[in-house]
Every structure is written in structure tokens, then in C-alpha cells.
Design an enzyme around this catalytic site. Structure first.
Site, PDB file in Angstrom:
ATOM      1  N   LYS A 238      27.908  40.198  43.608  1.00 46.24           N
ATOM      2  CA  LYS A 238      27.991  41.423  44.429  1.00 46.24           C
ATOM      3  C   LYS A 238      27.791  42.675  43.572  1.00 46.24           C
ATOM      4  O   LYS A 238      27.009  43.552  43.912  1.00 46.24           O
ATOM      5  CB  LYS A 238      29.376  41.540  45.116  1.00 46.24           C
ATOM      6  CG  LYS A 238      29.745  40.373  46.001  1.00 46.24           C
ATOM      7  CD  LYS A 238      31.116  40.562  46.631  1.00 46.24           C
ATOM      8  CE  LYS A 238      32.263  40.559  45.634  1.00 46.24           C
ATOM      9  NZ  LYS A 238      32.460  39.289  44.908  1.00 46.24           N
TER      10      LYS A 238
ATOM     11  N   ARG B 295      41.217  33.000  42.328  1.00 41.73           N
ATOM     12  CA  ARG B 295      40.497  34.063  43.046  1.00 41.73           C
ATOM     13  C   ARG B 295      39.575  33.464  44.117  1.00 41.73           C
ATOM     14  O   ARG B 295      39.435  34.015  45.205  1.00 41.73           O
ATOM     15  CB  ARG B 295      39.698  34.925  42.060  1.00 41.73           C
ATOM     16  CG  ARG B 295      40.605  35.877  41.274  1.00 41.73           C
ATOM     17  CD  ARG B 295      39.932  36.428  40.036  1.00 41.73           C
ATOM     18  NE  ARG B 295      38.650  37.026  40.304  1.00 41.73           N
ATOM     19  CZ  ARG B 295      37.642  37.066  39.426  1.00 41.73           C
ATOM     20  NH1 ARG B 295      37.794  36.534  38.225  1.00 41.73           N
ATOM     21  NH2 ARG B 295      36.517  37.643  39.741  1.00 41.73           N
TER      22      ARG B 295
ATOM     23  N   ARG C  38      31.004  35.898  31.996  1.00 41.66           N
ATOM     24  CA  ARG C  38      30.775  37.336  32.192  1.00 41.66           C
ATOM     25  C   ARG C  38      31.369  38.150  31.038  1.00 41.66           C
ATOM     26  O   ARG C  38      32.424  37.848  30.504  1.00 41.66           O
ATOM     27  CB  ARG C  38      31.430  37.778  33.506  1.00 41.66           C
ATOM     28  CG  ARG C  38      31.400  39.293  33.687  1.00 41.66           C
ATOM     29  CD  ARG C  38      31.758  39.737  35.074  1.00 41.66           C
ATOM     30  NE  ARG C  38      32.897  39.049  35.613  1.00 41.66           N
ATOM     31  CZ  ARG C  38      33.145  38.954  36.922  1.00 41.66           C
ATOM     32  NH1 ARG C  38      32.314  39.485  37.784  1.00 41.66           N
ATOM     33  NH2 ARG C  38      34.206  38.320  37.336  1.00 41.66           N
TER      34      ARG C  38
ATOM     35  N   ARG D 126      38.520  43.127  52.287  1.00 43.00           N
ATOM     36  CA  ARG D 126      38.810  41.747  51.872  1.00 43.00           C
ATOM     37  C   ARG D 126      39.837  41.084  52.764  1.00 43.00           C
ATOM     38  O   ARG D 126      40.196  39.940  52.530  1.00 43.00           O
ATOM     39  CB  ARG D 126      39.384  41.780  50.459  1.00 43.00           C
ATOM     40  CG  ARG D 126      38.340  41.631  49.386  1.00 43.00           C
ATOM     41  CD  ARG D 126      39.027  41.902  48.072  1.00 43.00           C
ATOM     42  NE  ARG D 126      38.577  41.019  47.067  1.00 43.00           N
ATOM     43  CZ  ARG D 126      37.788  41.398  46.064  1.00 43.00           C
ATOM     44  NH1 ARG D 126      37.368  42.631  45.980  1.00 43.00           N
ATOM     45  NH2 ARG D 126      37.442  40.536  45.168  1.00 43.00           N
TER      46      ARG D 126
ATOM     47  N   ARG E 267      36.924  40.210  31.096  1.00 44.54           N
ATOM     48  CA  ARG E 267      37.889  40.691  32.093  1.00 44.54           C
ATOM     49  C   ARG E 267      39.154  39.843  32.064  1.00 44.54           C
ATOM     50  O   ARG E 267      39.079  38.625  31.904  1.00 44.54           O
ATOM     51  CB  ARG E 267      37.259  40.616  33.487  1.00 44.54           C
ATOM     52  CG  ARG E 267      36.833  41.972  34.004  1.00 44.54           C
ATOM     53  CD  ARG E 267      36.006  41.882  35.239  1.00 44.54           C
ATOM     54  NE  ARG E 267      36.677  41.231  36.359  1.00 44.54           N
ATOM     55  CZ  ARG E 267      36.188  41.185  37.587  1.00 44.54           C
ATOM     56  NH1 ARG E 267      35.010  41.754  37.848  1.00 44.54           N
ATOM     57  NH2 ARG E 267      36.833  40.580  38.549  1.00 44.54           N
TER      58      ARG E 267
HETATM   59  P1  AP5 Z   1      29.007  39.911  39.298  1.00 47.35           P
HETATM   60  O1  AP5 Z   1      27.880  40.737  39.812  1.00 47.35           O
HETATM   61  O2  AP5 Z   1      29.983  40.535  38.362  1.00 47.35           O
HETATM   62  O3  AP5 Z   1      29.742  39.179  40.520  1.00 47.35           O
HETATM   63  P2  AP5 Z   1      30.754  39.744  41.608  1.00 47.35           P
HETATM   64  O4  AP5 Z   1      30.463  39.035  42.890  1.00 47.35           O
HETATM   65  O5  AP5 Z   1      30.744  41.235  41.607  1.00 47.35           O
HETATM   66  O6  AP5 Z   1      32.090  39.154  41.001  1.00 47.35           O
HETATM   67  P3  AP5 Z   1      33.534  39.771  40.785  1.00 47.35           P
HETATM   68  O7  AP5 Z   1      34.267  38.725  40.018  1.00 47.35           O
HETATM   69  O8  AP5 Z   1      33.480  41.152  40.210  1.00 47.35           O
HETATM   70  O9  AP5 Z   1      34.056  39.824  42.227  1.00 47.35           O
HETATM   71  P4  AP5 Z   1      35.498  39.833  42.643  1.00 47.35           P
HETATM   72  O10 AP5 Z   1      35.308  40.096  44.084  1.00 47.35           O
HETATM   73  O11 AP5 Z   1      36.341  38.682  42.315  1.00 47.35           O
HETATM   74  O12 AP5 Z   1      36.138  40.971  41.715  1.00 47.35           O
HETATM   75  P5  AP5 Z   1      36.490  42.488  41.972  1.00 47.35           P
HETATM   76  O13 AP5 Z   1      36.204  43.224  40.739  1.00 47.35           O
HETATM   77  O14 AP5 Z   1      35.917  42.985  43.258  1.00 47.35           O
HETATM   78  O15 AP5 Z   1      28.352  38.615  38.605  1.00 47.35           O
HETATM   79  C1  AP5 Z   1      29.162  37.627  37.998  1.00 47.35           C
HETATM   80  C2  AP5 Z   1      28.491  37.132  36.704  1.00 47.35           C
HETATM   81  O16 AP5 Z   1      27.295  36.434  37.041  1.00 47.35           O
HETATM   82  C3  AP5 Z   1      28.078  38.240  35.745  1.00 47.35           C
HETATM   83  O17 AP5 Z   1      28.270  37.783  34.434  1.00 47.35           O
HETATM   84  C4  AP5 Z   1      26.583  38.461  36.057  1.00 47.35           C
HETATM   85  O18 AP5 Z   1      25.867  38.928  34.915  1.00 47.35           O
HETATM   86  C5  AP5 Z   1      26.154  37.060  36.440  1.00 47.35           C
HETATM   87  N1  AP5 Z   1      25.117  37.019  37.454  1.00 47.35           N
HETATM   88  C6  AP5 Z   1      24.987  37.835  38.535  1.00 47.35           C
HETATM   89  N2  AP5 Z   1      23.937  37.469  39.276  1.00 47.35           N
HETATM   90  C7  AP5 Z   1      23.404  36.366  38.664  1.00 47.35           C
HETATM   91  C8  AP5 Z   1      22.304  35.519  38.948  1.00 47.35           C
HETATM   92  N3  AP5 Z   1      21.544  35.708  40.032  1.00 47.35           N
HETATM   93  N4  AP5 Z   1      22.052  34.487  38.125  1.00 47.35           N
HETATM   94  C9  AP5 Z   1      22.812  34.268  37.042  1.00 47.35           C
HETATM   95  N5  AP5 Z   1      23.852  35.049  36.691  1.00 47.35           N
HETATM   96  C10 AP5 Z   1      24.158  36.088  37.513  1.00 47.35           C
HETATM   97  O19 AP5 Z   1      38.084  42.387  42.203  1.00 47.35           O
HETATM   98  C11 AP5 Z   1      38.942  42.023  41.159  1.00 47.35           C
HETATM   99  C12 AP5 Z   1      40.375  42.017  41.668  1.00 47.35           C
HETATM  100  O20 AP5 Z   1      40.749  43.334  42.139  1.00 47.35           O
HETATM  101  C13 AP5 Z   1      40.671  41.090  42.872  1.00 47.35           C
HETATM  102  O21 AP5 Z   1      40.947  39.758  42.459  1.00 47.35           O
HETATM  103  C14 AP5 Z   1      41.886  41.792  43.494  1.00 47.35           C
HETATM  104  O22 AP5 Z   1      43.078  41.479  42.810  1.00 47.35           O
HETATM  105  C15 AP5 Z   1      41.577  43.270  43.296  1.00 47.35           C
HETATM  106  N6  AP5 Z   1      40.856  43.848  44.441  1.00 47.35           N
HETATM  107  C16 AP5 Z   1      39.594  44.372  44.423  1.00 47.35           C
HETATM  108  N7  AP5 Z   1      39.253  44.802  45.648  1.00 47.35           N
HETATM  109  C17 AP5 Z   1      40.327  44.549  46.458  1.00 47.35           C
HETATM  110  C18 AP5 Z   1      40.578  44.725  47.841  1.00 47.35           C
HETATM  111  N8  AP5 Z   1      39.655  45.265  48.657  1.00 47.35           N
HETATM  112  N9  AP5 Z   1      41.774  44.335  48.333  1.00 47.35           N
HETATM  113  C19 AP5 Z   1      42.720  43.794  47.540  1.00 47.35           C
HETATM  114  N10 AP5 Z   1      42.539  43.574  46.217  1.00 47.35           N
HETATM  115  C20 AP5 Z   1      41.343  43.951  45.682  1.00 47.35           C
END
Ligand code: AP5
Length: 209
Positions: free
Chosen positions: A13, A166, A122, A88, A155
Site C-alpha cells: 500500500k 498484524r 523491509r 481499518r 521497523r
Molecule cells: P509496503 O509498501 O511498505 O507495504 P504496506 O502495505 O504499506 O505495509 P505496511 O506494513 O506498512 O502496512 P501496515 O498496514 O501493516 O502498516 P502501517 O504502517 O499502516 O511494502 C512492504 C515491503 O514490500 C517493502 O519492503 C517494499 O519495498 C516491498 N514491496 C512493495 N511492493 C512490492 C512488490 N510489488 N514486489 C516486491 N516487493 C515489494 O501501520 C502500522 C501500525 O500502526 C498498525 O499495526 C497499527 O498498530 C497502527 N495503525 C496504523 N493505522 C491505523 C489505523 N487506521 N487504526 C488503528 N491502528 C493503526
């Protein structure tokens, strides 16, 4: 364009949101990035959020909704936005519905084991939030951000046991939003396996549909 990106952790994402934001000329709003910034800065919100994030749980709705509402009221979000990681929960989706209209919701999907590999490989820049992967999306110079030269970090929630938690949290609390947005005619599903550029093109096609 007012877009929401849904998808399990590691689906890509954030990677796609950066490209979409450039392409569409709207801000990329990542609730994960905003929360991590608050944790680093030791704000009240950061102190409350950290315990949940470290365990792979969601931060309580009331904190995240207020934070996102403030961000969406900033002037740059008037022309549109890419919301990455919000909503979410059904509570967050209902709150968003009261705040703004949406044009589409992209739901990325990928096999669970692929998600684990993406998260555990990552590396992120702590200064500008640029995301890399040691195998599939490496920086030009190992361990250093291409854009600002800052040493990359792992991270806190990218340990395999936390990643699995997660993914479980996503399935229980966020996956129901797929039906929620399908029922409202907003959902576009995109398979997230393949090269980053291929997935970007799939996303653009899905938005035209
Ligand atoms: P990346 O683009 O980083 O993936 P992502 O889907 O953004 O993954 P996240 O882990 O950031 O999502 P998340 O939803 O768990 O975390 P968030 O920060 O929102 O890509 C992943 C990896 O793959 C990278 O290394 C990239 O280079 C690689 N990659 C990408 N595309 C690729 C491809 N096509 N081929 C190969 N490799 C590829 O949330 C973190 C925490 O914050 C949550 O657990 C929660 O505690 C809190 N939080 C955040 N938002 C909320 C909310 N709305 N409500 C409650 N808690 C929240």
C-alpha cells in the site's frame, strides 16, 4: 481524487501510495507513518499508540479518528488524498463517511507467506519514510536512503511474530471493510504480486473501471 488503499500488512500500500500521489498530484496520508512519527517524537499520542503497535494490534479508534480528521482538514487535502492505512475498522469507516466523500477504494491482496517475506525484508528511512526491501526494492547503496543518505532502519513491528499478529489483526478487524465498500460500489480489487511498476499499472486500470 479521494482514494482509500486497503490491504494486509506488506501488500505494498505504502509503495503504491507514493506513486499514486505523484501521479494524481494529491497528498499521501499514511496513518502508520503519522503514528510512528508521534512515537519517535514521544508525543502523548505516540506514548499511547506504541504499546498497541509493538504488539501488532490496532490503535484505538478514538485516537486514530481524531488524528486523521485533523490531517484531512489541512489545506493540501482539499484537492484530494490517498489514504493509506485508514480506515481499518467499521467504526473508522463510518467516521470517514461523515467527513468526506470517496471516489474509490483499492483493495490489494496477496498470499500470506509473501506478506511475511515483504515485511521481514523491509527497511525504512527514519527521516523521510522512504520504503525499501533488501531483495526486491534495494537502495542503490546498501543500508542508506537514496534520497537523503540517512541510515535505514528495521521497523519495530517487522519481527516475524509481530508481522503474523498484524496479518491476523487485518483478517479480523479490517477485512470486513472489503464487503462494506463493495456494497457501496466503491471497491476495486488488485492482485499485489509482481513488479512494483506492474501493480501500479493494474491500479490505474482498476481506477478507470
Ligand atoms: P509496503 O509498501 O511498505 O507495504 P504496506 O502495505 O504499506 O505495509 P505496511 O506494513 O506498512 O502496512 P501496515 O498496514 O501493516 O502498516 P502501517 O504502517 O499502516 O511494502 C512492504 C515491503 O514490500 C517493502 O519492503 C517494499 O519495498 C516491498 N514491496 C512493495 N511492493 C512490492 C512488490 N510489488 N514486489 C516486491 N516487493 C515489494 O501501520 C502500522 C501500525 O500502526 C498498525 O499495526 C497499527 O498498530 C497502527 N495503525 C496504523 N493505522 C491505523 C489505523 N487506521 N487504526 C488503528 N491502528 C493503526
Amino acid at each position: 481524487m479521494r482514494l482509500v488503499l486497503l490491504g494486509p500488512p506488506g501488500a505494498g500500500k505504502g509503495t503504491q501510495a507514493v506513486k499514486l500521489a505523484n501521479y494524481l498530484g494529491v497528498p499521501h496520508i499514511s496513518t502508520g507513518d503519522i503514528l510512528r512519527r508521534n512515537v519517535t517524537d514521544h508525543t502523548d499520542l505516540g506514548k499511547k499508540a506504541k504499546a498497541y503497535m509493538d504488539k501488532g494490534q490496532l490503535v484505538p479508534d478514538e485516537l486514530v479518528i481524531a488524528m486523521t480528521e485533523r490531517r484531512l482538514k489541512e489545506p493540501d487535502a482539499k484537492k484530494g488524498f490517498i489514504l493509506d492505512g485508514f480506515p481499518r475498522t467499521l467504526g473508522q469507516a463510518e467516521a470517514l463517511l461523515k467527513l468526506t466523500k470517496l471516489d474509490a477504494v483499492i483493495s490489494y491482496f496477496l498470499e500470506p507467506e509473501e506478506l511475511i517475506k515483504r515485511n521481514t525484508g523491509r527497511r525504512v528511512c527514519p527521516k523521510d519514510d522512504t520504503v525499501y526491501h533488501i531483495l526486491t526494492n534495494p537502495p542503490k547503496k546498501p543500508g542508506v536512503c537514496d534520497k537523503c543518505g540517512t541510515p535505514l532502519v528495521i521497523r519495530a513491528d517487522d519481527r516475524e511474530d509481530v508481522v503474523r499478529k498484524r496479518v491476523e489483526t487485518y483478517e479480523k478487524q479490517t477485512a470486513p471493510l472489503i464487503k462494506y465498500y463493495r456494497d457501496r460500489g466503491l471497491l476495486r480489487e488488485v492482485y499485489a504480486s509482481g513488479l512494483i511498476e506492474e501493480i501500479f499499472l493494474r491500479t490505474i486500470e482498476a481506477l478507470k473501471a
